[in-house]
Write a protein that holds these residues in place. Structure first.
Motif, PDB file in Angstrom:
ATOM      1  N   VAL A  35       4.766  -0.115  17.120  1.00 40.68           N
ATOM      2  CA  VAL A  35       4.106  -1.428  17.139  1.00 40.68           C
ATOM      3  C   VAL A  35       2.773  -1.005  15.850  1.00 40.68           C
ATOM      4  CG1 VAL A  35       4.500  -2.433  19.072  1.00 40.68           C
ATOM      5  CG2 VAL A  35       2.468  -0.925  18.947  1.00 40.68           C
TER       6      VAL A  35
ATOM      7  N   TYR B  57      -8.684   5.369  19.363  1.00 40.86           N
ATOM      8  CA  TYR B  57      -8.560   6.501  18.913  1.00 40.86           C
ATOM      9  C   TYR B  57      -9.343   6.615  17.567  1.00 40.86           C
ATOM     10  CZ  TYR B  57      -6.646  11.032  17.079  1.00 40.86           C
ATOM     11  OH  TYR B  57      -6.466  11.796  16.569  1.00 40.86           O
ATOM     12  N   LYS B  58      -9.038   5.925  16.767  1.00 45.98           N
ATOM     13  CA  LYS B  58      -9.601   5.825  15.421  1.00 45.98           C
ATOM     14  C   LYS B  58     -10.564   4.765  15.036  1.00 45.98           C
ATOM     15  CE  LYS B  58      -6.211   8.304  13.040  1.00 45.98           C
ATOM     16  NZ  LYS B  58      -5.012   8.382  12.219  1.00 45.98           N
ATOM     17  N   GLU B  59     -11.860   5.100  14.748  1.00 45.49           N
ATOM     18  CA  GLU B  59     -12.681   4.167  14.485  1.00 45.49           C
ATOM     19  C   GLU B  59     -13.004   4.290  12.899  1.00 45.49           C
ATOM     20  OE1 GLU B  59     -15.070   2.580  18.241  1.00 45.49           O
ATOM     21  OE2 GLU B  59     -15.216   4.641  17.937  1.00 45.49           O
TER      22      GLU B  59
ATOM     23  N   PRO C  85      -3.339  -1.133   5.568  1.00 46.78           N
ATOM     24  CA  PRO C  85      -3.442  -2.253   6.407  1.00 46.78           C
ATOM     25  C   PRO C  85      -4.212  -1.799   7.823  1.00 46.78           C
ATOM     26  CG  PRO C  85      -1.283  -1.816   5.691  1.00 46.78           C
ATOM     27  CD  PRO C  85      -1.800  -0.718   5.108  1.00 46.78           C
ATOM     28  N   ASP C  86      -4.033  -0.251   8.112  1.00 50.00           N
ATOM     29  CA  ASP C  86      -4.541  -0.066   9.254  1.00 50.00           C
ATOM     30  C   ASP C  86      -6.228  -0.114   9.147  1.00 50.00           C
ATOM     31  OD1 ASP C  86      -3.387   0.307  11.489  1.00 50.00           O
ATOM     32  OD2 ASP C  86      -3.401   2.564  11.437  1.00 50.00           O
TER      33      ASP C  86
ATOM     34  N   TYR D 170       0.696  -1.240  -0.064  1.00 53.61           N
ATOM     35  CA  TYR D 170      -0.078   0.164   0.045  1.00 53.61           C
ATOM     36  C   TYR D 170       0.613   1.247  -0.108  1.00 53.61           C
ATOM     37  CZ  TYR D 170      -3.158   3.596   1.733  1.00 53.61           C
ATOM     38  OH  TYR D 170      -3.776   4.818   1.730  1.00 53.61           O
TER      39      TYR D 170
ATOM     40  N   GLU E  34      -4.683   4.706  24.300  1.00 52.03           N
ATOM     41  CA  GLU E  34      -5.747   3.597  24.320  1.00 52.03           C
ATOM     42  C   GLU E  34      -5.812   2.632  25.404  1.00 52.03           C
ATOM     43  OE1 GLU E  34      -6.242   3.681  19.429  1.00 52.03           O
ATOM     44  OE2 GLU E  34      -5.038   2.494  20.198  1.00 52.03           O
TER      45      GLU E  34
ATOM     46  N   ARG F 227      -7.258  10.300   3.061  1.00 52.08           N
ATOM     47  CA  ARG F 227      -7.755   9.071   4.063  1.00 52.08           C
ATOM     48  C   ARG F 227      -7.936   9.713   5.292  1.00 52.08           C
ATOM     49  NH1 ARG F 227      -6.140   4.863   7.087  1.00 52.08           N
ATOM     50  NH2 ARG F 227      -4.062   6.242   7.325  1.00 52.08           N
ATOM     51  N   GLN F 228      -9.171   8.991   5.844  1.00 52.59           N
ATOM     52  CA  GLN F 228      -9.345   9.420   7.379  1.00 52.59           C
ATOM     53  C   GLN F 228      -8.420   9.050   8.161  1.00 52.59           C
ATOM     54  OE1 GLN F 228     -12.543  11.260   9.151  1.00 52.59           O
ATOM     55  NE2 GLN F 228     -11.718  12.308   7.518  1.00 52.59           N
TER      56      GLN F 228
ATOM     57  N   MET G  93       1.092   1.196  12.328  1.00 48.43           N
ATOM     58  CA  MET G  93       1.425   1.346  11.059  1.00 48.43           C
ATOM     59  C   MET G  93       1.495   2.844  10.742  1.00 48.43           C
ATOM     60  SD  MET G  93      -0.160  -1.962   9.360  1.00 48.43           S
ATOM     61  CE  MET G  93      -1.242  -2.417  10.458  1.00 48.43           C
TER      62      MET G  93
ATOM     63  N   ARG H 177      -1.071   6.781  15.262  1.00 48.51           N
ATOM     64  CA  ARG H 177      -1.701   5.713  16.009  1.00 48.51           C
ATOM     65  C   ARG H 177      -0.471   5.031  17.132  1.00 48.51           C
ATOM     66  NH1 ARG H 177      -6.369   2.420  14.279  1.00 48.51           N
ATOM     67  NH2 ARG H 177      -5.147   1.027  15.121  1.00 48.51           N
TER      68      ARG H 177
ATOM     69  N   SER I 164      -2.393  -7.012  13.149  1.00 48.87           N
ATOM     70  CA  SER I 164      -2.012  -5.541  12.829  1.00 48.87           C
ATOM     71  C   SER I 164      -0.514  -5.581  13.142  1.00 48.87           C
ATOM     72  CB  SER I 164      -2.525  -4.565  13.868  1.00 48.87           C
ATOM     73  OG  SER I 164      -1.814  -3.491  14.334  1.00 48.87           O
ATOM     74  N   LEU I 165      -0.037  -6.427  14.212  1.00 47.45           N
ATOM     75  CA  LEU I 165       1.598  -6.362  14.288  1.00 47.45           C
ATOM     76  C   LEU I 165       2.225  -7.223  13.184  1.00 47.45           C
ATOM     77  CD1 LEU I 165       1.854  -7.396  18.255  1.00 47.45           C
ATOM     78  CD2 LEU I 165       2.912  -5.367  17.049  1.00 47.45           C
TER      79      LEU I 165
ATOM     80  N   HIS J 239       4.317   5.698   8.064  1.00 51.22           N
ATOM     81  CA  HIS J 239       4.476   4.342   8.308  1.00 51.22           C
ATOM     82  C   HIS J 239       6.049   4.264   9.044  1.00 51.22           C
ATOM     83  CE1 HIS J 239       5.072   0.214   7.931  1.00 51.22           C
ATOM     84  NE2 HIS J 239       4.071   0.036   7.981  1.00 51.22           N
TER      85      HIS J 239
ATOM     86  N   VAL K  42      -7.581  -3.341   9.972  1.00 56.17           N
ATOM     87  CA  VAL K  42      -7.414  -3.507  11.396  1.00 56.17           C
ATOM     88  C   VAL K  42      -8.773  -3.057  11.999  1.00 56.17           C
ATOM     89  CG1 VAL K  42      -6.371  -3.053  13.340  1.00 56.17           C
ATOM     90  CG2 VAL K  42      -5.055  -3.923  11.548  1.00 56.17           C
ATOM     91  N   MET K  43      -9.017  -1.744  11.622  1.00 56.52           N
ATOM     92  CA  MET K  43     -10.429  -1.113  11.958  1.00 56.52           C
ATOM     93  C   MET K  43     -11.408  -1.814  11.633  1.00 56.52           C
ATOM     94  SD  MET K  43      -9.440   3.078  12.186  1.00 56.52           S
ATOM     95  CE  MET K  43      -8.704   3.243  10.514  1.00 56.52           C
TER      96      MET K  43
ATOM     97  N   SER L 211       1.385  -7.202  10.173  1.00 53.27           N
ATOM     98  CA  SER L 211       1.507  -6.536   8.868  1.00 53.27           C
ATOM     99  C   SER L 211       2.777  -5.319   9.129  1.00 53.27           C
ATOM    100  CB  SER L 211       0.249  -6.091   8.452  1.00 53.27           C
ATOM    101  OG  SER L 211      -0.346  -5.274   9.057  1.00 53.27           O
ATOM    102  N   ARG L 212       2.680  -4.863  10.355  1.00 54.48           N
ATOM    103  CA  ARG L 212       3.637  -3.795  10.742  1.00 54.48           C
ATOM    104  C   ARG L 212       5.095  -4.325  10.543  1.00 54.48           C
ATOM    105  NH1 ARG L 212       7.414  -1.810  11.728  1.00 54.48           N
ATOM    106  NH2 ARG L 212       8.334  -0.766  13.586  1.00 54.48           N
TER     107      ARG L 212
ATOM    108  N   LYS M   3     -11.482   9.479  23.484  1.00 52.83           N
ATOM    109  CA  LYS M   3     -11.089   9.811  22.128  1.00 52.83           C
ATOM    110  C   LYS M   3     -10.495  11.145  22.026  1.00 52.83           C
ATOM    111  CE  LYS M   3     -13.428   7.395  18.451  1.00 52.83           C
ATOM    112  NZ  LYS M   3     -14.481   7.669  17.234  1.00 52.83           N
TER     113      LYS M   3
ATOM    114  N   ILE N  40      -7.389  11.776  23.521  1.00 52.48           N
ATOM    115  CA  ILE N  40      -6.190  11.250  23.015  1.00 52.48           C
ATOM    116  C   ILE N  40      -5.863  11.985  21.752  1.00 52.48           C
ATOM    117  CG2 ILE N  40      -5.693   9.275  21.476  1.00 52.48           C
ATOM    118  CD1 ILE N  40      -7.205   7.608  23.274  1.00 52.48           C
TER     119      ILE N  40
END
Lengths: 311, 573
Positions: B104, A230-232, A134-135, A4, B117, A310-311, B106, B110, A155-156, B146, A138-139, A158-159, B123, B126
């Motif tokens: 940890v 934090y992000k959804e 990739p995130d 990506y 978190e 991207r959001q 990407m 985050r 997630s780990l 990244h 995960v979301m 792909s990180r 939220k 944060i």
């Protein structure tokens, strides 16, 4: 390179949910239909998102990979499958195990179509890999109420894929400078030659995982309190609508298959292409392409300033 | 929560710790009190217990690393035996040595959110804390990146931001700069200084290179073999003989001043002068002395090698999407000892890999020991060229040190393996680890095993990619001496390094790369003198004495003392 990359295109901005449903739909459709027209149209349906997403160059890498496999599939099929009436070539000798092999037009054609099926799957997979962060996957998993610890593993992994790849590269280099020749000798020897690469790779990864765990604990991972996010992933009504629309394509396909449309006989002789299957192919094709065309049109008609990425 | 606590922010009492499975204690009777807002440097050789002590402060010892724990550690009023690591994480931020393995997520944003978190903040809080942390550390522009797009220094700053967001009272950093180039290290240390100065957060820093941080800290604690052997103001601790005995690197300016006091001018520090910690202070204190030694006829000792050319690099261009090497030419003769310097990503490793055919030039050519790398295979070149990579872990594959060293000998088909291995193990003082599992050794020992496995087949050319990275001073010196011995037997040594001081003390030629080109290639005194960033500390100080007729090619403490000695003796006669 085949991963990506951040970009502002209608495809990148699209919500990951409909995109992933789209890829799953294509996967299932390509597996339940073996009609050449349907398979070819399914492949063609994966081209517009690649164009709109400006990922043609990376996407074509995956397609070339598929093209590389088609001859292999064809060869295997004509070698082992001797059904079909149009004999193209007969090997005069009687071979042990193989008997007296014949190559038939039908087997050749079937092999090619199976190759195209692979191409369809690879292509749809490529679009997801190249246009979904990739995130976001995960979301999406979190949105679908997958437990956090399972999501974290995805997630780990792909990180650390890029880290692992560069590890493989370095360790291979190290062992080559120690006189190891990876591509020499019989296949067994070649596999054995990889051991000096695998051992440090595994050991390094183990040591790394301990360090990662340490770093995570040092940042309060494992605290009993309920974790927040934090992000959804936000799903707008439009996203839901598009997802449902794409899902209905899958339903249409499955129902059509049950009613007997879109099947095809390769043996003993190739059956003619029926009008119904062409209509079905075009219908599925349109339904799979419409969402992308519509986001592309919306994107181009909106103000350039509104392109927030991207959001 | 953040209640009131008496005494220091950090308090240890009679702390003992032995890792499970180990016989020797890692910490012995450690008692310290650190007050709020202090900036403490934790110094000492590798294996002296610094990292273990650091891990005691956030509860990783004993909760994560098990073992026998005695005594008491209280941090911000919490007894670490009772508090969990997660609870302690709100009070103690921890930054690790490896920049890669502590990120940890990407995306940088985050990454910073991760800890927040975990403690369940809402939220909007944060979001606010992320902005604040990015801004404090000066990485606002990296928010969407990244980790693979970041340099080592940037990764460490992200790691700092990610713990800072938890609003800790104490920040503990375990050798945060040891894997960074000088610029990256400086960026990180500046941020740490700022956090201490402006936010008043207590900082406990582990760092080998004292010259980088001595002037920033309030207090130095020196450890050796698990014990605290010195603890006090930096200038006081510098004078302490015990510090030198541990094999810690004394910053050159300090070292020179102390030696001048010992041999020539015992009262150089009169008039309220203190031991100098920086180049600026060094100039002030040593200026009168150097004025008196003006006009000394001193020429640095140089070895000029006239042997045959063994490495010939001709106008090499190399790159994938973008050029990494842009027309590099270099000629190395038999018996030379060459240091290759430059920032990260300046092309050092890429160039070194050309010498053994791992990289093949896109344009230009490389000839090593008469073999053109475009035609010879890596295995053929490996008979002439030994290559030690940066991370010894990538070398280690065998179950014992003996087999490890024997492995390349076997794959290259040597006989008398036993004899060769024993010899090289002796040379590198590894005999007693002969039957040990190589990966269980310490970092410095692993590095020696990696070097041994290459030295065993006695390559004509020895190449080392940052052989001294992350090693403490005495080990660095030991390895450099072995390399020097090796080249004296008519072989060639080429190594890359960030460490100008090492390049100044050892070897005879300095090649400096920048953005894929060689910018300086000269005898080391000519190459390293009179530069800004790439001059050793002593040279930077002496640059301003040039106008008194002090030779400006002095690089090391020894050379400076030589000049002083000549100058003062001349007066006596």
């Amino acid at each position: 390179m085949m991963v990506y990359k951040e970009a502002d295109t209608p495809i990148h901005r699209m919500n990951p949910m409909p995109k992933i449903i789209w890829a799953i739909t294509i996967l299932i459709l390509s597996l339940i239909f073996d009609n050449p027209v349907v398979l070819i149209l399914l492949f063609v349906a994966t081209i517009p998102p690649a164009i709109f997403g400006k990922i043609i160059k990376e996407w074509s890498f995956f397609v070339k990979l598929g093209l590389f496999f088609i001859p292999v599939i064809v060869l295997l099929n004509i070698a082992f499958n001797h059904n079909g009436e149009h004999i193209l070539y007969t090997l005069g000798h009687n071979l042990p195990f193989f008997g007296s092999p014949v190559i038939t037009l039908e087997a050749l054609f079937y092999g090619i179509m199976m190759g195209i099926r692979l191409l369809v799957i690879l292509s749809a997979f490529a679009i997801i890999t190249l246009s979904v962060h990739p995130d976001d996957i995960v979301m999406l998993m979190l949105k679908m109420k997958v437990p956090y610890k399972s999501v974290l593993i995805v997630s780990l992994s792909s990180r650390f894929i890029p880290t692992l790849l560069s590890d493989v590269e370095t360790i291979t280099d190290v062992q080559r400078t120690r006189g190891l020749e990876l591509d020499r000798g019989s296949i067994i020897k070649r596999i054995k030659n990889r051991v000096p690469v695998l051992v440090p790779l595994l050991a390094n990864s183990l040591e790394r995982s301990v360090e990662i765990a340490e770093a995570m604990e040092a940042r309060a991972f494992g605290e009993n309190k309920k974790r927040t996010f934090y992000k959804e992933l936000k799903l707008s009504h439009a996203d839901k609508l598009v997802s449902v629309f794409i899902f209905s394509t899958l339903l249409v396909g499955i129902i059509a298959r049950f009613l007997g449309y879109g099947t095809y006989e390769y043996y003993p002789v190739l059956s003619p292409i029926e009008l119904e299957s062409i209509i079905l192919g075009v219908l599925l094709f349109s339904m799979l392409v419409i969402p992308y065309v519509s986001v592309w049109i919306t994107y181009n008609s909106s103000e350039p300033l509104a392109h927030g990425g991207r959001q | 929560m953040n209640g009131e606590w008496r005494e220091g922010t950090v308090l240890t009492e009679g702390l003992h710790f032995t890792y499970s499975g180990s016989q020797t204690p890692a910490l012995v009777d450690v008692s310290i009190t650190i007050d709020e807002g202090e900036f403490v440097l934790l110094a000492g050789p590798s294996g002296s217990g610094k990292s273990t002590l650091a891990r005691c402060l956030n509860g990783l010892v004993p909760h994560f690393h098990g073992g026998r724990f005695g005594g008491k550690v209280v941090v911000c009023g919490l007894d670490t035996r009772r508090a969990t690591v997660a609870e302690l994480a709100r009070h103690v931020g921890f930054v690790f040595q490896d920049p890669e393995n502590q990120l940890v997520s990407m995306e940088v944003e985050r990454e910073i959110a991760f800890g927040l978190e975990n403690i369940g903040l809402p939220k909007d809080v944060i979001g606010k804390r992320i902005e604040e942390a990015l801004d404090t550390v000066g990485i606002l522009h990296l928010r969407k990146k990244h980790p693979k797009e970041l340099s080592g220094g940037e990764k460490q700053r992200v790691a700092i931001a990610s713990v800072l967001a938890l609003h800790p009272n104490v920040l503990v950093l375990d050798e945060p700069t040891s894997e960074l180039d000088p610029q990256g290290a400086e960026d990180v240390l500046k941020v740490v200084e700022r956090i201490n100065d402006e936010l008043g957060i207590t900082v406990i820093l582990i760092e080998h290179r004292l010259d980088r941080v001595m002037h920033l800290v309030d207090r130095v604690i020196v450890m050796d073999r698990g014990r605290i052997i010195a603890d006090g103001e930096p200038r006081e601790v510098m004078k302490d003989e015990r510090l030198r005995e541990t094999g810690t690197e004394i910053p050159p300016v300090v070292d020179l001043t102390l030696k001048v006091m010992e041999h020539y001018e015992p009262d150089i520090l009169r008039d309220g002068f203190k031991i100098p910690l920086t180049v600026k202070e060094g100039r002030k204190i040593l200026r009168p002395l150097f004025r008196r030694v003006n006009g000394v006829e001193w020429k640095p000792q140089t070895h000029h090698q006239t042997g045959k050319t063994v490495v010939l690099i001709e106008n090499v261009w190399f790159g994938y999407d973008q050029p990494i090497l842009k027309g590099v030419s270099l000629n190395v003769r038999k018996g030379e000892f060459v240091a290759l310097l430059g920032r990260n990503a300046s092309g050092k490793t890429t160039l070194l890999k050309h010498l053994i055919g791992l990289n093949i030039p896109n344009k230009g050519k490389v000839v090593v020991c008469g073999l053109d790398t475009r035609r010879a295979t890596v295995a053929e070149l490996a008979r002439h060229v030994g290559f030690v990579f940066q991370n010894p872990n990538d070398h280690l594959i065998a179950d014992t040190v003996f087999e490890e060293v024997a492995f390349p000998l076997k794959s290259m088909g040597y006989d008398n393996i036993e004899e060769r291995v024993n010899e090289v193990l002796k040379l590198l003082k590894l005999e007693r680890y002969r039957d040990c599992y190589p990966r269980s050794l310490s970092g410095g020992e692993k590095q020696r095993v990696a070097i041994a496995s290459v030295l065993a087949f006695e390559p004509e050319i020895l190449i080392l990619d940052e052989p001294t990275r992350g090693l403490d001073f005495s080990l660095k010196e030991y390895i450099m001496k072995i390399l020097d011995e090796y080249r004296k037997n008519g072989r060639t040594v080429i190594y890359s390094t960030h460490d100008v001081e090492t390049a100044a003390r050892h070897g005879d030629r300095a090649v400096i790369m920048s953005e894929g080109k060689i910018v300086i290639d000269d005898e080391k005194h000519k190459g390293l003198a009179n530069a800004l960033l790439f001059s050793p500390q002593i040279n930077r100080m002496i640059q301003s004495f040039r106008r008194y007729g002090v030779p400006d090619e002095i690089l090391t403490v020894e050379e400076a003392l030589e000049v002083i000695d000549m100058g003062l003796r001349r007066g006596e006669r």
